[in-house]
Design a protein around this motif. Structure first.
Motif, mmCIF file in Angstrom:
data_model
loop_
_atom_site.group_PDB
_atom_site.id
_atom_site.type_symbol
_atom_site.label_atom_id
_atom_site.label_comp_id
_atom_site.label_asym_id
_atom_site.label_seq_id
_atom_site.Cartn_x
_atom_site.Cartn_y
_atom_site.Cartn_z
ATOM 1 N N ALA A 220 1.027 -0.965 0.083
ATOM 2 C CA ALA A 220 -0.197 -0.013 -0.204
ATOM 3 C C ALA A 220 1.062 1.000 -0.323
ATOM 4 N N HIS A 221 0.736 2.207 -1.001
ATOM 5 C CA HIS A 221 1.510 3.352 -1.403
ATOM 6 C C HIS A 221 0.680 4.594 -0.289
ATOM 7 N N LEU A 222 0.907 4.744 0.404
ATOM 8 C CA LEU A 222 0.406 5.509 1.877
ATOM 9 C C LEU A 222 0.804 5.881 2.160
ATOM 10 N N GLU B 290 -4.738 -6.957 2.315
ATOM 11 C CA GLU B 290 -5.892 -7.996 1.283
ATOM 12 C C GLU B 290 -6.430 -7.018 0.853
ATOM 13 N N ARG B 291 -6.913 -7.671 -0.194
ATOM 14 C CA ARG B 291 -7.342 -6.731 -1.951
ATOM 15 C C ARG B 291 -8.708 -7.521 -1.745
ATOM 16 N N VAL B 292 -9.039 -8.517 -0.783
ATOM 17 C CA VAL B 292 -10.367 -9.403 -0.889
ATOM 18 C C VAL B 292 -11.387 -8.773 -0.302
ATOM 19 N N PHE B 293 -10.775 -7.666 0.730
ATOM 20 C CA PHE B 293 -11.999 -7.082 1.210
ATOM 21 C C PHE B 293 -12.611 -6.165 0.327
ATOM 22 N N LEU B 294 -11.697 -5.432 -0.285
ATOM 23 C CA LEU B 294 -12.076 -5.056 -1.678
ATOM 24 C C LEU B 294 -13.962 -5.685 -2.740
ATOM 25 N N ASP B 295 -13.822 -6.667 -2.397
ATOM 26 C CA ASP B 295 -14.922 -7.000 -3.073
ATOM 27 C C ASP B 295 -16.034 -7.641 -2.071
ATOM 28 N N VAL B 296 -15.618 -7.237 -1.006
ATOM 29 C CA VAL B 296 -16.499 -7.211 0.205
ATOM 30 C C VAL B 296 -16.974 -5.821 0.200
ATOM 31 N N ALA B 297 -16.516 -5.002 -0.061
ATOM 32 C CA ALA B 297 -17.008 -3.209 0.364
ATOM 33 C C ALA B 297 -17.876 -3.254 -1.337
ATOM 34 N N VAL B 298 -17.107 -4.211 -2.593
ATOM 35 C CA VAL B 298 -18.846 -3.751 -3.565
ATOM 36 C C VAL B 298 -20.210 -4.425 -3.008
ATOM 37 N N GLY C 270 -18.861 10.802 2.483
ATOM 38 C CA GLY C 270 -17.651 10.533 3.101
ATOM 39 C C GLY C 270 -16.911 8.333 2.287
ATOM 40 N N ALA C 271 -18.324 7.932 2.601
ATOM 41 C CA ALA C 271 -17.419 6.546 1.980
ATOM 42 C C ALA C 271 -16.752 6.337 0.410
ATOM 43 N N ALA C 272 -17.696 7.676 -0.345
ATOM 44 C CA ALA C 272 -16.578 7.588 -1.573
ATOM 45 C C ALA C 272 -15.445 8.300 -1.202
ATOM 46 N N LEU C 273 -15.102 9.069 -0.681
ATOM 47 C CA LEU C 273 -13.530 9.384 -0.317
ATOM 48 C C LEU C 273 -12.386 8.125 0.114
ATOM 49 N N ILE C 274 -13.340 7.511 1.593
ATOM 50 C CA ILE C 274 -12.443 6.735 1.771
ATOM 51 C C ILE C 274 -12.328 5.547 0.539
ATOM 52 N N LEU C 275 -13.106 5.709 -0.348
ATOM 53 C CA LEU C 275 -13.171 4.428 -1.488
ATOM 54 C C LEU C 275 -12.222 5.101 -2.520
ATOM 55 N N ALA C 276 -12.073 6.107 -2.813
ATOM 56 C CA ALA C 276 -11.017 7.199 -3.924
ATOM 57 C C ALA C 276 -9.398 6.946 -2.812
ATOM 58 N N GLY C 277 -9.765 7.218 -1.556
ATOM 59 C CA GLY C 277 -8.230 7.276 -1.091
ATOM 60 C C GLY C 277 -8.010 5.401 -0.720
ATOM 61 N N VAL C 278 -8.416 4.756 -0.701
ATOM 62 C CA VAL C 278 -7.810 3.632 -1.282
ATOM 63 C C VAL C 278 -7.892 3.188 -2.527
ATOM 64 N N ALA C 279 -8.078 3.073 -3.212
ATOM 65 C CA ALA C 279 -8.244 2.817 -4.968
ATOM 66 C C ALA C 279 -6.862 3.759 -5.132
ATOM 67 N N THR C 280 -6.178 4.677 -4.290
ATOM 68 C CA THR C 280 -4.932 5.449 -4.584
ATOM 69 C C THR C 280 -4.212 4.365 -3.831
ATOM 70 N N ALA C 281 -4.317 3.986 -2.814
ATOM 71 C CA ALA C 281 -3.524 3.943 -2.323
ATOM 72 C C ALA C 281 -2.977 2.326 -2.596
ATOM 73 N N LEU C 282 -4.015 1.285 -3.044
ATOM 74 C CA LEU C 282 -3.024 0.588 -3.567
ATOM 75 C C LEU C 282 -3.500 0.469 -4.913
ATOM 76 N N ARG C 283 -2.814 1.141 -5.899
ATOM 77 C CA ARG C 283 -2.298 1.182 -6.994
ATOM 78 C C ARG C 283 -1.338 0.498 -7.871
ATOM 79 N N PRO D 216 -1.212 -3.685 -8.759
ATOM 80 C CA PRO D 216 -1.868 -3.047 -9.814
ATOM 81 C C PRO D 216 -3.573 -2.249 -9.113
ATOM 82 N N LEU D 217 -3.846 -1.573 -10.272
ATOM 83 C CA LEU D 217 -4.797 -0.321 -9.686
ATOM 84 C C LEU D 217 -6.192 -1.697 -9.186
ATOM 85 N N SER D 218 -6.635 -1.142 -8.148
ATOM 86 C CA SER D 218 -7.559 -1.616 -7.406
ATOM 87 C C SER D 218 -9.087 -1.081 -8.558
ATOM 88 N N TRP D 219 -9.372 -2.241 -9.148
ATOM 89 C CA TRP D 219 -11.186 -1.497 -10.217
ATOM 90 C C TRP D 219 -12.691 -1.630 -8.970
#
Lengths: 102, 156
Positions: free
Chosen positions: A3-5, A63-71, B49-62, B64-67
């Protein structure tokens, strides 16, 4: 994966603490909300907070799997709200009247 | 400052801003006076708020880009207004009157049949609300809801 944070050591716990406080506030409204729509609004807000927390958990646990849970959870937020809305009806006569005005 | 550093700080800022917006939305859900204003707080500030957090997570986990995070964000931004609109429409149809400015809430329309609408009484409203937001209305202004006749049904 990584994670680039920047400042992840304090950003992630701070954001999670803010989400926990927000969840406590919404839970208070869910418990004492006087009418049905108040509780449904609180459930909706609580599910949105859950989506945020799961997405943060994906960064924390790497864990990238959690993002599926978010969807799936964001889909369930909408479907749950839609499922609650017919419960606001007053009675069968009014529902017949409502069917005409849809 | 390299591009990686800028993106890292952008991700942190997005996540913190999203958490702050979520907290403000939760505060609105707890504090605002009736279910329509609470729906407004949950549907706008909470979804942002939730959309901003998801955008931040997508920026952090890039790396491979997290679709998935981007898809969840688009899904959230598409469905949160629909959900808020459905709640407001169903609540208004069911007889919950919005709280208008200027003191007393308008009289609820008495249904010609069936039990009176739930949760509409002024006493219950006064008990549930700790601090009404419209106390500073001047006395010479008539309340907004005065013109509403008691028998008026839900408008289209």
């Amino acid at each position: 994966m990584e994670a680039h944070l920047a400042g992840a050591a304090w950003v992630l716990p701070l954001a999670m603490a803010l989400l926990v406080i927000a969840g406590a506030l919404v839970l208070a409204r869910l418990l004492l909300g006087p009418t049905g729509p108040d509780r449904v609004v609180a459930i909706d807000a609580l599910t949105l907070l859950g989506v945020s927390a799961v997405a943060l958990g994906a960064v924390i646990a790497r864990e990238r799997v959690f993002l599926d849970v978010a969807v799936v959870l964001s889909l369930l937020a909408f479907l749950g709200t839609v499922a609650f809305t017919p419960l606001f009806r007053r009675g069968p006569e009014d529902s017949v009247e409502d069917e005409e005005t849809v | 400052m390299t591009m990686v550093t800028v993106l890292s700080w952008t991700a942190s800022a997005l996540i913190l801003a999203g958490a702050l917006f979520s907290l403000v939305g939760a505060l609105g859900v707890l504090r605002l006076p009736d279910c329509y204003t609470r729906m407004h707080a949950a549907g706008k500030a909470g979804a942002l708020g939730a959309a901003l957090i998801l955008a931040g997570v997508a920026t952090a986990l890039r790396s491979p880009l997290s679709w998935e995070a981007l898809f969840a964000m688009i899904l959230l931004l598409a469905t949160a207004p629909l959900a808020a609109h459905l709640i407001a429409r169903a609540a208004y149809r069911a007889g919950f009157r919005p709280r208008l400015g200027g003191g007393e809430p308008p009289p609820s329309p008495a249904p010609p049949h069936g039990p009176p609408a739930r949760g509409l009484g002024a006493a219950e409203e006064a008990e549930s609300v700790e601090e009404p937001l419209d106390r500073q209305t001047p006395a010479e202004q008539p309340p907004v809801g005065v013109k509403r006749s008691p028998g008026e049904g839900p408008s289209r």
